[in-house]
Motif scaffolding. Structure first.
Motif, mmCIF file in Angstrom:
data_model
loop_
_atom_site.group_PDB
_atom_site.id
_atom_site.type_symbol
_atom_site.label_atom_id
_atom_site.label_comp_id
_atom_site.label_asym_id
_atom_site.label_seq_id
_atom_site.Cartn_x
_atom_site.Cartn_y
_atom_site.Cartn_z
ATOM 1 N N GLU A 231 2.721 -11.453 0.126
ATOM 2 C CA GLU A 231 3.013 -12.353 1.239
ATOM 3 C C GLU A 231 3.925 -13.492 0.813
ATOM 4 O OE1 GLU A 231 0.493 -14.190 4.977
ATOM 5 O OE2 GLU A 231 -0.511 -13.714 3.083
ATOM 6 N N THR B 65 15.685 -10.765 -0.340
ATOM 7 C CA THR B 65 15.638 -9.620 0.568
ATOM 8 C C THR B 65 14.586 -8.623 0.082
ATOM 9 O OG1 THR B 65 17.323 -8.389 -0.664
ATOM 10 C CG2 THR B 65 18.086 -9.906 1.053
ATOM 11 N N ARG B 66 14.226 -7.693 0.992
ATOM 12 C CA ARG B 66 13.276 -6.652 0.606
ATOM 13 C C ARG B 66 13.848 -5.771 -0.495
ATOM 14 N NH1 ARG B 66 11.274 -3.851 6.075
ATOM 15 N NH2 ARG B 66 13.408 -4.307 6.688
ATOM 16 N N LEU C 35 7.454 -12.190 0.626
ATOM 17 C CA LEU C 35 8.083 -11.946 1.923
ATOM 18 C C LEU C 35 8.635 -13.214 2.550
ATOM 19 C CD1 LEU C 35 5.624 -9.334 3.504
ATOM 20 C CD2 LEU C 35 7.940 -8.930 2.674
ATOM 21 N N TYR D 286 7.595 -2.212 4.072
ATOM 22 C CA TYR D 286 7.418 -3.427 3.275
ATOM 23 C C TYR D 286 7.634 -4.638 4.178
ATOM 24 C CZ TYR D 286 7.036 -5.768 -1.239
ATOM 25 O OH TYR D 286 6.589 -6.510 -2.315
ATOM 26 N N ARG D 287 6.689 -4.819 5.068
ATOM 27 C CA ARG D 287 6.718 -5.932 6.014
ATOM 28 C C ARG D 287 5.274 -6.282 6.348
ATOM 29 N NH1 ARG D 287 8.633 -2.715 11.518
ATOM 30 N NH2 ARG D 287 6.963 -1.152 11.472
ATOM 31 N N GLU D 288 5.065 -7.460 6.879
ATOM 32 C CA GLU D 288 3.710 -7.971 7.078
ATOM 33 C C GLU D 288 2.898 -7.088 8.018
ATOM 34 O OE1 GLU D 288 1.461 -12.159 8.232
ATOM 35 O OE2 GLU D 288 3.644 -11.989 8.345
ATOM 36 N N GLU D 289 3.549 -6.498 9.032
ATOM 37 C CA GLU D 289 2.823 -5.694 10.009
ATOM 38 C C GLU D 289 2.166 -4.474 9.404
ATOM 39 O OE1 GLU D 289 5.805 -6.826 10.146
ATOM 40 O OE2 GLU D 289 6.467 -7.420 12.144
ATOM 41 N N ASP D 290 2.752 -3.928 8.334
ATOM 42 C CA ASP D 290 2.225 -2.704 7.725
ATOM 43 C C ASP D 290 1.565 -2.947 6.374
ATOM 44 O OD1 ASP D 290 2.991 -0.392 9.484
ATOM 45 O OD2 ASP D 290 4.962 -1.293 9.241
#
Length: 613
Positions: free
Chosen positions: A263, A271-272, A266, A410-414
């Motif tokens: 977290e 960047t990712r 992010l 690779y994002r907070e939702e997943d």
């Protein structure tokens, strides 16, 4: 990616106890890998380990002419010839006469002793100055590739040839591929003999050779189908270290999610791509360091001239292991689940890389694995540019695809939710879909995975060709290819419906299905360019070529245009069929997919049987 930030993230990954492994465990694993890398090349250089050392007990005294034979063979353990036969010894040797105990083991020991005597005599004769007298008969055996033709009434034809006076075997043209040649010879001491050889009979090429040669030359006793022990060990050497590396890599990627350490990354100004690249770099560098160490060790001990091709060929394999592990870590919801995912990745990718590389001379299907290039390079065999590209490009593109799909998660939702793996697969696909036209790019993006899956499927089905009829064998190949292609076209469409990217009307399903079929058609025809670049490598991959690379029969221009445009119509119809079912939910998708597979299979089977001769 920005190199400075990428390297900083990589340094953090190394210094913060990567993978959650304590220093003691990391030290033990490191020492184990180093010892393995140091000892394994010695095993290859010495030709393997005698796993049956001392299995047979032979009673023989030092005055017997057979004593040197027994002493030189590690299979035997020397015992007192006066010991009780059967309980203490398996074979008793009295001067030159050997008597077995009469048991199954005793008979096996006696048979092994006969083979050892023959091998010992050959070694002694090789030390003679006059080799023509020592070996008056010399046999040269060349394996002839069998041309397989599939079509209406198609059959396999063996190579043709005649046995020459020097013992060279030739094959007959009746499809059995067996032939014999007789040769006689005499040396200064006189004598003669006969030699026989078998040619042909192999579907796809010659028998495996650990020397990289397609033929065998020597005395009749030397001619035997060689077991590819060296190829087996070499392939195993390069795969095993990767299994250690991905364990640590998968653990550190999952820790980013379970402990919510990711977290902070992010919300940082990176960047990712920087995050994923920085976290992957240390493991990639470590894996490549181990692989280079193994290459250098083997090349040094074997005195081979190769090495560069081996190192380059290992790069996409390392990336494939890491990318699959990264994607699996994005799917897993716990360390227990990650264990199952990692085991599945290890088994499947090890099978993909390991099995084809064992039989590097059996068939061009072996080029599916980059390790085939490694084995051939170390064995000193020539490697063409087309073969090299054919081996490394599919896993390289597939690794890129896996990293791309994983980056979509690779994002907070997943990352910090406990969604089931099937739903996360759909999430990764739907993350790339913005509108109906987006499905063209998403489906085309899956082509590398489709190619790799088809190659593995063909390699798995290929060996059963000798056990079943050609019709069944061909049907299995076509069915596996059709199922893979229809899944690749329909899953992104189904993901779009699940995530409400499209409305569930019939018109929307037809439009989206048409775009999916178009995307697959464009990407598939792009393979024609690859075939032009690598003309010698691809003929056994696609449907008509898998059916044995037979040329298309004489056809007119109109038929040729029809055959070019018919796949477009086919892909559009089958993709639309799956889309119509997918708009109604999971069961509807299963029914639509099954119907699309049936239509696609019927088309492919008809085309192959009509036009491949």
């Amino acid at each position: 990616m920005r190199p400075r930030k990428l390297l900083r993230i990589a340094r953090w990954e190394v210094t913060k106890n990567a993978g959650g492994i304590d220093r003691k465990t990391a030290a033990i694993v490191g020492v184990t890998l180093l010892l393995f890398g140091a000892v394994a090349p010695l095993v290859v250089a010495q030709g393997g380990v005698a796993i049956d050392q001392g299995i047979y007990r032979v009673g023989v005294d030092e005055e017997s002419p057979l004593y040197p034979v027994v002493e030189d063979d590690p299979t035997f353990a020397i015992r007192d010839p006066g010991a009780e036969l059967g309980e203490e010894i398996d074979v008793r040797v009295s001067f030159t006469r050997a008597v077995s105990s009469g048991t199954t083991k005793g008979e096996a020991a006696l048979s092994e002793l006969r083979s050892s005597v023959t091998a010992y005599n050959d070694r002694v004769m090789r030390g003679e100055a006059n080799q023509s007298a020592a070996f008056p008969v010399s046999v040269t055996l060349n394996y002839v590739e069998r041309d397989v033709q599939i079509g209406p009434g198609g059959s396999g034809d063996g190579g043709t040839g005649d046995g020459t006076g020097d013992g060279t075997g030739g094959g007959t043209g009746d499809g059995t591929g067996d032939g014999t040649g007789d040769g006689t010879g005499d040396g200064s001491t006189g004598g003669g003999g006969t030699g026989d050889g078998n040619a042909g009979g192999n579907i796809g090429g010659g028998l495996p050779s650990i020397t990289g040669s397609s033929g065998t030359t020597g005395a009749p006793s030397d001619i035997a189908p060689p077991f590819p022990f060296e190829s087996l060990v070499l392939a195993f050497l390069f795969v095993l270290p990767l299994n250690f590396v991905i364990q640590a890599y998968g653990s550190t990627m999952l820790s980013e999610r379970i402990n919510r350490r990711g977290e902070l990354m992010l919300v940082s100004p990176v960047t990712r791509a920087d995050i994923i690249g920085g976290k992957t770099l240390p493991y990639f560098a470590g894996a490549m360091a181990l692989e280079v160490l193994i290459v250098v060790g083997i090349v040094t001990l074997l005195g081979a001239e190769g090495g560069l091709f081996s190192i380059l060929a290992v790069v996409p394999l390392v990336l494939l292991f890491l990318s699959a592990t990264f994607l699996g870590a994005m799917f897993a919801r716990s360390f227990k689940e990650l264990t199952f995912v990692t085991v599945a990745i290890t088994v499947s990718l090890t099978t993909y890389a390991f099995v084809p590389a064992i039989f590097t001379e059996v068939t061009p299907i072996a080029l599916v694995s980059p390790l085939t290039i490694v084995v051939r390079d170390i064995q000193g065999a020539s490697i063409s540019l087309s073969a090299f590209g054919f081996s490394i490009l599919p896993p390289l593109f597939t690794a890129t695809l896996f990293f791309g799909l994983g980056a979509g998660l690779y994002r907070e939702e997943d990352m910090f939710t406990q969604r089931p793996i099937p739903l996360k697969v759909l999430d990764s696909l739907a993350g790339r879909i913005k509108r109906a036209r987006s499905i063209v790019v998403v489906v085309a993006m899956l082509i590398p995975l489709v190619i790799l899956a088809e190659l593995v499927a063909v390699a798995a089905i290929y060996p059963v060709s000798t056990a079943v009829s050609q019709t069944i064998w061909l049907s299995l190949i076509l069915l596996s290819i059709v199922a893979i292609e229809e899944l690749a076209k329909s899953l992104p469409v189904y993901a779009g419906f699940v995530h409400n990217r499209y409305d569930r009307s019939l018109r929307s399903a037809l439009v989206v299905g048409a775009f999916a079929g178009l995307g697959f058609f464009v990407a598939e025809k792009g393979l024609l360019l690859v075939r032009l670049v690598f003309p010698d490598s691809l003929p056994e991959v696609q449907q008509s070529a898998v059916a044995s690379a037979g040329p298309v029969a004489d056809i007119g221009p109109l038929v040729a245009i029809l055959l070019l445009l018919a796949p477009l119509l086919l892909h559009v119809v089958t993709a639309a069929t799956s889309a119509i079912g997918g708009r109604r939910g999971r069961r509807g998708y299963a029914v639509g997919l099954s119907l699309a597979i049936a239509i696609h299979f019927a088309y492919n089977y008809t085309v192959v049987m009509l036009f491949v001769s």
